[in-house]
Design a protein around this motif. Sequence first.
Motif, PDB file in Angstrom:
ATOM      1  N   TYR A  97      32.659  30.211  28.439  1.00 39.32           N
ATOM      2  CA  TYR A  97      34.130  29.527  28.810  1.00 39.32           C
ATOM      3  C   TYR A  97      34.588  31.507  28.775  1.00 39.32           C
ATOM      4  O   TYR A  97      34.615  32.763  28.547  1.00 39.32           O
ATOM      5  N   GLY A  98      35.775  31.638  29.408  1.00 38.88           N
ATOM      6  CA  GLY A  98      36.582  33.029  30.357  1.00 38.88           C
ATOM      7  C   GLY A  98      35.609  34.425  30.854  1.00 38.88           C
ATOM      8  O   GLY A  98      36.576  35.023  31.512  1.00 38.88           O
ATOM      9  N   GLU A 106      34.584  38.731  33.956  1.00 37.85           N
ATOM     10  CA  GLU A 106      35.987  38.027  33.109  1.00 37.85           C
ATOM     11  C   GLU A 106      36.775  37.388  33.761  1.00 37.85           C
ATOM     12  O   GLU A 106      37.098  37.989  35.040  1.00 37.85           O
ATOM     13  N   ILE A 107      37.697  36.471  33.626  1.00 39.32           N
ATOM     14  CA  ILE A 107      38.430  35.727  34.493  1.00 39.32           C
ATOM     15  C   ILE A 107      39.488  36.146  33.726  1.00 39.32           C
ATOM     16  O   ILE A 107      40.879  36.156  34.895  1.00 39.32           O
ATOM     17  N   VAL A 117      41.821  26.208  32.933  1.00 43.47           N
ATOM     18  CA  VAL A 117      40.824  25.439  33.170  1.00 43.47           C
ATOM     19  C   VAL A 117      40.209  26.000  34.012  1.00 43.47           C
ATOM     20  O   VAL A 117      38.918  25.593  34.578  1.00 43.47           O
ATOM     21  N   ALA A 118      40.464  27.455  34.518  1.00 43.26           N
ATOM     22  CA  ALA A 118      40.210  27.938  35.364  1.00 43.26           C
ATOM     23  C   ALA A 118      38.616  28.305  34.917  1.00 43.26           C
ATOM     24  O   ALA A 118      38.224  29.365  33.950  1.00 43.26           O
ATOM     25  N   THR A 119      37.715  27.883  36.541  1.00 49.02           N
ATOM     26  CA  THR A 119      36.701  28.619  36.217  1.00 49.02           C
ATOM     27  C   THR A 119      36.378  29.853  37.590  1.00 49.02           C
ATOM     28  O   THR A 119      35.075  30.243  36.989  1.00 49.02           O
ATOM     29  N   ALA A 124      37.338  35.295  43.039  1.00 47.10           N
ATOM     30  CA  ALA A 124      36.895  34.766  43.731  1.00 47.10           C
ATOM     31  C   ALA A 124      37.349  33.220  43.535  1.00 47.10           C
ATOM     32  O   ALA A 124      37.360  32.565  44.829  1.00 47.10           O
ATOM     33  N   GLN A 125      38.703  32.662  43.328  1.00 46.94           N
ATOM     34  CA  GLN A 125      38.794  31.856  43.554  1.00 46.94           C
ATOM     35  C   GLN A 125      40.302  32.437  44.879  1.00 46.94           C
ATOM     36  O   GLN A 125      40.178  31.124  45.550  1.00 46.94           O
ATOM     37  N   GLU A 126      40.526  33.634  44.969  1.00 52.04           N
ATOM     38  CA  GLU A 126      41.585  33.651  46.761  1.00 52.04           C
ATOM     39  C   GLU A 126      40.704  33.842  47.567  1.00 52.04           C
ATOM     40  O   GLU A 126      40.586  32.701  48.883  1.00 52.04           O
TER      41      GLU A 126
END
Length: 141
Positions: A97-98, A106-107, A117-119, A124-126
Motif C-alpha cells: 500500500y502507498g 511512493e504515491i 484507494v489510489a494505486t 503514472a495516473q496522468e
Amino acid sequence: MQDIIFKTYRPLEDEEYMCFNHRQYFTQKLLSWRRQLVEQAELFFEELKGDRLRTADILDQSAQQTEIFVDFSTRERQNKLIEEIDLALARIKDGEYGYCEITGDEIGLKRLEARPVATRCIEAQEQFERMVNARGRSASV
C-alpha cells in the motif's frame, strides 16, 4: 481504542513513509469508508422493498423507474468502490500500500489522503489518462 487514536492522528511527511502509524491510519480510514458504503447499500435495499412503484399514474411510475435506475447505477459504483477498498486493505497487509503499481514509487500522503484507494502515483495516473483519452479520440474518428 486504536480507532479513537487514529481519528485525531494525521500522517506527517517527516515520518517514515508507510510506517505503522500511516498503515493504521489508512486502515481505519478505509474501514470507516467501507462501513458507510455498506450502510448506504442496506438503506437502499430497504427502500427498494417499499412501495416505490405502487402508484396509479403512469408518469409517476416512469419517473420512479428512472430514479431507481439512477439509484442502481450509484449502487453499482459503490460496489466497485467497496471492491477497491478491499484491495487497498489487502495491499496494506501485504506491505504494498502507498506504492505505485506501475513504477514502484511512493504515491504520496496527500494523494492517498484524497484518494485512499489510489494505486498509481500522479505521473503514472496522468500517463494512463492520456492513453485512455487518446484511445477515445481515435475510436471516435
